[in-house]
Design a protein around this motif. Sequence first.
Motif, short mmCIF file in Angstrom:
data_model
loop_
_atom_site.label_atom_id
_atom_site.label_comp_id
_atom_site.label_asym_id
_atom_site.label_seq_id
_atom_site.Cartn_x
_atom_site.Cartn_y
_atom_site.Cartn_z
N ALA A 66 2.69 -0.18 15.22
CA ALA A 66 2.02 -1.44 14.88
C ALA A 66 0.58 -1.19 14.45
O ALA A 66 0.10 -1.78 13.47
N SER A 67 -0.11 -0.31 15.15
CA SER A 67 -1.51 -0.05 14.80
C SER A 67 -1.61 0.65 13.45
O SER A 67 -2.55 0.41 12.68
N GLU A 68 -0.65 1.52 13.13
CA GLU A 68 -0.66 2.17 11.82
C GLU A 68 -0.39 1.17 10.71
O GLU A 68 -1.01 1.22 9.64
N ILE A 69 0.52 0.24 10.96
CA ILE A 69 0.81 -0.80 9.96
C ILE A 69 -0.44 -1.62 9.70
O ILE A 69 -0.78 -1.91 8.55
N ILE A 70 -1.15 -1.99 10.75
CA ILE A 70 -2.38 -2.77 10.58
C ILE A 70 -3.42 -1.97 9.81
O ILE A 70 -4.07 -2.49 8.91
N SER A 71 -3.55 -0.69 10.14
CA SER A 71 -4.51 0.17 9.45
C SER A 71 -4.17 0.28 7.96
O SER A 71 -5.05 0.13 7.10
N ILE A 72 -2.91 0.52 7.66
CA ILE A 72 -2.49 0.65 6.27
C ILE A 72 -2.62 -0.69 5.54
O ILE A 72 -3.06 -0.73 4.39
N ALA A 73 -2.28 -1.77 6.21
CA ALA A 73 -2.40 -3.10 5.60
C ALA A 73 -3.85 -3.39 5.22
O ALA A 73 -4.12 -4.03 4.20
N GLY A 125 -8.97 -1.10 -0.28
CA GLY A 125 -8.61 -0.08 -1.25
C GLY A 125 -8.04 1.15 -0.56
O GLY A 125 -8.39 1.46 0.57
N VAL A 126 -7.15 1.81 -1.26
CA VAL A 126 -6.49 3.00 -0.72
C VAL A 126 -7.43 4.19 -0.82
O VAL A 126 -7.96 4.49 -1.89
N THR A 127 -7.64 4.84 0.30
CA THR A 127 -8.48 6.04 0.36
C THR A 127 -7.61 7.26 0.59
O THR A 127 -6.40 7.13 0.85
N GLN A 128 -8.21 8.43 0.54
CA GLN A 128 -7.49 9.66 0.87
C GLN A 128 -6.96 9.60 2.29
O GLN A 128 -5.88 10.08 2.58
N VAL A 176 0.84 -1.21 0.00
CA VAL A 176 0.00 0.00 0.00
C VAL A 176 0.87 1.25 0.00
O VAL A 176 0.65 2.18 -0.80
N VAL A 177 1.86 1.30 0.88
CA VAL A 177 2.74 2.47 0.96
C VAL A 177 3.47 2.67 -0.36
O VAL A 177 3.58 3.79 -0.87
N ALA A 212 -3.80 7.48 2.27
CA ALA A 212 -2.70 8.25 1.68
C ALA A 212 -2.22 9.31 2.66
O ALA A 212 -1.01 9.52 2.82
N GLY A 213 -3.16 9.97 3.33
CA GLY A 213 -2.80 10.97 4.33
C GLY A 213 -2.01 10.38 5.48
O GLY A 213 -1.04 10.99 5.96
N GLU A 214 -2.41 9.20 5.92
CA GLU A 214 -1.70 8.53 7.01
C GLU A 214 -0.26 8.20 6.58
O GLU A 214 0.69 8.42 7.34
N VAL A 215 -0.10 7.71 5.36
CA VAL A 215 1.23 7.39 4.84
C VAL A 215 2.09 8.66 4.78
O VAL A 215 3.24 8.66 5.23
N LEU A 216 1.54 9.74 4.27
CA LEU A 216 2.29 10.98 4.14
C LEU A 216 2.63 11.58 5.50
O LEU A 216 3.71 12.16 5.69
#
Length: 105
Positions: free
Chosen positions: A61-68, A74-77, A34-35, A80-84
């Motif tokens: 760890a919680s961010e990784i789970i959320s992004i995973a 599907g990737v949402t805004q 995803v990233v 993408a915002g969390e990744v940035l």
Amino acid sequence: MRRAVLILAAFGLSACAAANDAAGTIARERAKGVVNAVVAERFPGLNAAPITDCVIDAASASEIISIAGASVTGVTQSTAGEVLTIAQRPEAVQCIAQNSITLLG
């Protein structure tokens, strides 16, 4: 008898730890996908892989789970915002800068 119970308990904890490690590895790999996609979309022409590794290493760890989870839904805004946001953390910025210098020279 008591020793046998302790051995079985240790084995059970070891099995749980192994299962948790496997789940963590799967979540990290999904999150990396995803990233990588977010970085490639937002910064075309850059080699996304080193940036992706820095973002994953800076994520909790919680961010990784959320992004995973976005690998399924599907990737949402928001994703993408969390990744940035993670990419802007000092440890991520430093890692990205070090990787960029390595890639250049």
